[in-house]
Scaffold this motif. Sequence first.
Motif, PDB file in Angstrom:
ATOM      1  N   GLN A 500       0.822  -1.212   0.000  1.00 24.86           N
ATOM      2  CA  GLN A 500       0.000   0.000   0.000  1.00 24.86           C
ATOM      3  C   GLN A 500       0.860   1.266   0.000  1.00 24.86           C
ATOM      4  N   ILE A 501       1.947   1.251   0.743  1.00 25.15           N
ATOM      5  CA  ILE A 501       2.838   2.419   0.719  1.00 25.15           C
ATOM      6  C   ILE A 501       3.437   2.583  -0.674  1.00 25.15           C
ATOM      7  N   GLY A 502       3.808   1.471  -1.300  1.00 29.94           N
ATOM      8  CA  GLY A 502       4.309   1.547  -2.671  1.00 29.94           C
ATOM      9  C   GLY A 502       3.303   2.190  -3.599  1.00 29.94           C
ATOM     10  N   TRP A 503       2.042   1.840  -3.417  1.00 33.13           N
ATOM     11  CA  TRP A 503       0.991   2.423  -4.263  1.00 33.13           C
ATOM     12  C   TRP A 503       0.789   3.909  -3.943  1.00 33.13           C
ATOM     13  N   GLN A 504       0.841   4.256  -2.655  1.00 36.37           N
ATOM     14  CA  GLN A 504       0.718   5.665  -2.272  1.00 36.37           C
ATOM     15  C   GLN A 504       1.828   6.489  -2.925  1.00 36.37           C
ATOM     16  N   LEU A 505       3.049   5.955  -2.941  1.00 39.21           N
ATOM     17  CA  LEU A 505       4.156   6.674  -3.566  1.00 39.21           C
ATOM     18  C   LEU A 505       3.954   6.796  -5.074  1.00 39.21           C
ATOM     19  N   HIS A 506       3.452   5.729  -5.675  1.00 37.91           N
ATOM     20  CA  HIS A 506       3.176   5.770  -7.115  1.00 37.91           C
ATOM     21  C   HIS A 506       2.164   6.872  -7.424  1.00 37.91           C
ATOM     22  N   MET A 507       1.118   6.940  -6.637  1.00 33.44           N
ATOM     23  CA  MET A 507       0.108   7.977  -6.843  1.00 33.44           C
ATOM     24  C   MET A 507       0.675   9.364  -6.551  1.00 33.44           C
ATOM     25  N   ILE A 671     -10.700  15.130   7.265  1.00 36.13           N
ATOM     26  CA  ILE A 671     -11.336  13.861   6.909  1.00 36.13           C
ATOM     27  C   ILE A 671     -11.111  13.606   5.425  1.00 36.13           C
ATOM     28  N   LEU A 672     -10.559  12.439   5.102  1.00 40.82           N
ATOM     29  CA  LEU A 672     -10.306  12.094   3.711  1.00 40.82           C
ATOM     30  C   LEU A 672     -11.606  11.753   3.000  1.00 40.82           C
ATOM     31  N   ALA A 673     -11.635  12.025   1.710  1.00 35.71           N
ATOM     32  CA  ALA A 673     -12.838  11.772   0.919  1.00 35.71           C
ATOM     33  C   ALA A 673     -13.126  10.288   0.781  1.00 35.71           C
ATOM     34  N   ALA A 674     -12.075   9.462   0.779  1.00 34.62           N
ATOM     35  CA  ALA A 674     -12.259   8.024   0.557  1.00 34.62           C
ATOM     36  C   ALA A 674     -12.919   7.375   1.762  1.00 34.62           C
ATOM     37  N   ARG A 675     -13.817   6.422   1.490  1.00 35.13           N
ATOM     38  CA  ARG A 675     -14.454   5.635   2.534  1.00 35.13           C
ATOM     39  C   ARG A 675     -13.768   4.283   2.616  1.00 35.13           C
ATOM     40  N   VAL A 676     -13.665   3.730   3.815  1.00 37.85           N
ATOM     41  CA  VAL A 676     -13.027   2.425   3.994  1.00 37.85           C
ATOM     42  C   VAL A 676     -14.003   1.479   4.673  1.00 37.85           C
ATOM     43  N   ALA A 677     -13.967   0.229   4.244  1.00 37.44           N
ATOM     44  CA  ALA A 677     -14.859  -0.777   4.826  1.00 37.44           C
ATOM     45  C   ALA A 677     -14.154  -2.121   4.880  1.00 37.44           C
ATOM     46  N   HIS A 678     -12.884  -2.113   5.209  1.00 36.96           N
ATOM     47  CA  HIS A 678     -12.090  -3.334   5.253  1.00 36.96           C
ATOM     48  C   HIS A 678     -12.277  -4.049   6.586  1.00 36.96           C
ATOM     49  N   PRO A 679     -11.920  -5.329   6.659  1.00 35.83           N
ATOM     50  CA  PRO A 679     -11.800  -5.988   7.965  1.00 35.83           C
ATOM     51  C   PRO A 679     -10.753  -5.260   8.798  1.00 35.83           C
ATOM     52  N   ALA A 680     -10.760  -5.501  10.101  1.00 35.46           N
ATOM     53  CA  ALA A 680      -9.893  -4.741  11.007  1.00 35.46           C
ATOM     54  C   ALA A 680      -8.419  -4.837  10.642  1.00 35.46           C
ATOM     55  N   ASN A 681      -7.954  -6.042  10.277  1.00 31.93           N
ATOM     56  CA  ASN A 681      -6.521  -6.160   9.984  1.00 31.93           C
ATOM     57  C   ASN A 681      -6.145  -5.399   8.719  1.00 31.93           C
ATOM     58  N   ASP A 701      -5.563  14.607  -0.945  1.00 37.55           N
ATOM     59  CA  ASP A 701      -6.357  14.199  -2.110  1.00 37.55           C
ATOM     60  C   ASP A 701      -5.735  12.989  -2.795  1.00 37.55           C
ATOM     61  N   LEU A 702      -4.409  12.979  -2.953  1.00 38.75           N
ATOM     62  CA  LEU A 702      -3.741  11.837  -3.567  1.00 38.75           C
ATOM     63  C   LEU A 702      -3.819  10.610  -2.668  1.00 38.75           C
ATOM     64  N   ILE A 703      -3.739  10.831  -1.355  1.00 43.28           N
ATOM     65  CA  ILE A 703      -3.872   9.708  -0.419  1.00 43.28           C
ATOM     66  C   ILE A 703      -5.256   9.081  -0.566  1.00 43.28           C
ATOM     67  N   SER A 705      -7.195   9.129  -3.224  1.00 48.68           N
ATOM     68  CA  SER A 705      -7.246   8.415  -4.507  1.00 48.68           C
ATOM     69  C   SER A 705      -6.535   7.071  -4.406  1.00 48.68           C
ATOM     70  N   ALA A 706      -5.449   7.047  -3.667  1.00 52.64           N
ATOM     71  CA  ALA A 706      -4.709   5.799  -3.511  1.00 52.64           C
ATOM     72  C   ALA A 706      -5.512   4.778  -2.718  1.00 52.64           C
ATOM     73  N   ILE A 707      -6.222   5.231  -1.699  1.00 51.58           N
ATOM     74  CA  ILE A 707      -7.066   4.319  -0.919  1.00 51.58           C
ATOM     75  C   ILE A 707      -8.125   3.682  -1.816  1.00 51.58           C
ATOM     76  N   GLU A 708      -8.744   4.490  -2.641  1.00 49.30           N
ATOM     77  CA  GLU A 708      -9.827   4.002  -3.488  1.00 49.30           C
ATOM     78  C   GLU A 708      -9.349   3.058  -4.589  1.00 49.30           C
ATOM     79  N   SER A 709      -8.128   3.234  -5.041  1.00 48.53           N
ATOM     80  CA  SER A 709      -7.655   2.464  -6.195  1.00 48.53           C
ATOM     81  C   SER A 709      -6.692   1.338  -5.836  1.00 48.53           C
ATOM     82  N   PHE A 710      -6.379   1.178  -4.550  1.00 47.09           N
ATOM     83  CA  PHE A 710      -5.347   0.205  -4.194  1.00 47.09           C
ATOM     84  C   PHE A 710      -5.715  -1.219  -4.574  1.00 47.09           C
ATOM     85  N   GLU A 711      -6.898  -1.647  -4.227  1.00 52.50           N
ATOM     86  CA  GLU A 711      -7.260  -3.051  -4.483  1.00 52.50           C
ATOM     87  C   GLU A 711      -7.164  -3.392  -5.966  1.00 52.50           C
TER      88      GLU A 711
END
Length: 716
Positions: A500-507, A671-681, A701-703, A705-711
């Motif tokens: 995920q950090i790799g993806w954040q850096l890419h974004m 508060i970031l625009a992205a919503r999260v609904a992952h399991p706790a881990n 804003d980039l963070i 976008s990265a949350i939304e597109s990571f999966e």
Amino acid sequence: MTKDIRILDVLHLRGPNIWTYRPAIEARVDIGELEECPSNTIPGFYERLSGMLPGLIEHTCSYGERGGFLRRVQEGTWPAHILEHVTLELQTQAGQRTSFGKARSTSQTGVYKVAVRSRHKDVTVACLHAARDLVMAAIEDRPFDVPATVARLHELADSLCLGPSTACIVDAATDNNIPSIRLTDGNLVQLGYGVRQRRVWTAETDRTSAIAESIASDKDLTKSLLVPCGVPVPEGHVVANPEEAWEVAQDIGLPVVVKPSDANHGRGVCLELMTEEEVKAAFPVADAEGSEVIVERYIRGCEHRLLVVGGKLVAAGRGENIVITGDGKASVRELIDSQLNIDPRRGEAEEFPLETIKIDSDRTMQLLLERQGFNADSVPAAGRVVTVQRNGNVSIDCTDEVHPEVAAAAVLAARIVGLDIAGIDLVTEDVSLPLERTGGAIVEVNAGPSLLMHLKPAEGKPRPVGEAIVGHLFPGEDNDGRIPVIGIAGCDDTTRVARQIGWQLHMGGYNAGLACREGLFLDQRAVEKTDCANWAAGQRVLMNRTVDAAVFETPVESILGEGLPYDRCNVGVVTSIRPSADLERFDVRDADQVRNVLRTQVDVVMASGAAVLNADDAQVAGLAELCDGEVIFYALSADVDVVTEHLAAGGRAVYVREGSVVLATGASEQILAARVAHPANALSAELAAVAAAWALGISPDLISSAIESFESSLGR
């Protein structure tokens, strides 16, 4: 059980580890029945050990004062502790001075871990085994040949470690917080990481032009380029045979110099030749050392070497004639040994400022003696002074004497040839005067010049030439050759955090390298699909000249077994602490021991960086007090005492409220625009990555976008 010391196994910790920031050797040592025999119970042991290694008096040990370790030996200490100090002392005697060492007991009676700082694995391991033999000899009252052992270890170190020129550059880089990676078994070294790296090879750099180096190796070509630019050089020409050499000598005017076109260290150079016989005899001597022979006008004066780095004169040395004085009894060969080679400054190794004089293998010296009416076996009369060398002896520092116009001529010569680092050889009777007044001239321009004459002059003060070269390669303040480095360690979720950090850096626009359990990635492209959460893969990322940020997953067992693949990091993430059966082979069995391992990740965070810590794990949160930089906590909720206290003190934290990620600084929240609904881990890993990206200055804003597109990125 026996009264013996057995080295069970050895780990090479190549990066920061649980013992030290530097590479180290960790040995598991079994002292058997000696566990019941501290040093004060062994008759005569103190006297024998201190007699074998007098240098142990300098070891301060826990007392923090000279003689501290030997005091411990007198009072009573265990063989593993003694083995540590003897290993360190043997490394010092071998020219690899180190001072860090530790000896600690394990869960198994009589078995210890002995760790010592290591500059080269093979040298340190050899010192460790030699130390074991020496300690046992002292215990058993047996003879031990310390001088022969030290000589063997010194020879091993000389053959394996960096040469003095390269080493002084690396040491200067270290002093300026610039990391280094040795790229080969030789002297090719990388300074800095990724796109900001530079490379050195002795006194050559990645700015040293191959064309310029070729020009410098051709002395005739070099002069032809210097003359039109007004640099004073002696007239000279390439000759094909002894007869032509004499013809050119007559045209130029006697005396002349005959020398090879591309040799160095004064080899094959014959000076002040006055007769046809001398000129013709010098031709084969020069011809044997180079591809062509040059005859040029002889310039009166002393040989000088001026070191130019990045368009500046940084050091200068002067040579002198080497002479012996006859006594009417000893031969020239014997006088050389008794009057010259006895000088402690002379030796075979690179560390000596003066070379051992070997008359039997030096045809130039033999010819010089013949011109004076001697040979190696001649016996000069009492008081007769005989010159044995006239060049290649630059060993007296004269940096402060160089006239500005002479320095300017040297700098101009280096620039004309195109060298960023150059050794300018000039001859003049007085370097404190302009060359036009003394009739001096520049006779050679050398690429890759030796730095030893400036580091260890036989006379005068050493010059900081390593610092000059590092300053040339990394100009400006705070230019440390570093790229953003993010390290992730812990007992859970580290691979997901790393991806995920790799993806954040890419974004965020970085061309990031990532080494983790799922492979090695360059800008999100998988170039290796095996487990790359290790030291070797991490080094490959840092050596890549396209990488402008680097992410590393480092398992606990990797920290224990080989150390971190980088020296310091901008962001260090710790996810969780818990014991594991996999760690028992390292004698790590409880959570406190795991904490001690994972603190390494926090210890290497730079003062300008940040530790990203999981506040939901109390032991991880407790690592905050060890961080030199900022601390950013992450948690599944803001309702964690450590987060509340941290925010109250104006700190930063990342947490979740009603399905949204919150970036909080003190009482301020975003508060970031992205919503999260992952399991706790998975959510905890997401928060760690967000905190790391935030620490690196990636925009919210980039963070988001990265949350939304990571999966979806995982399928790339």
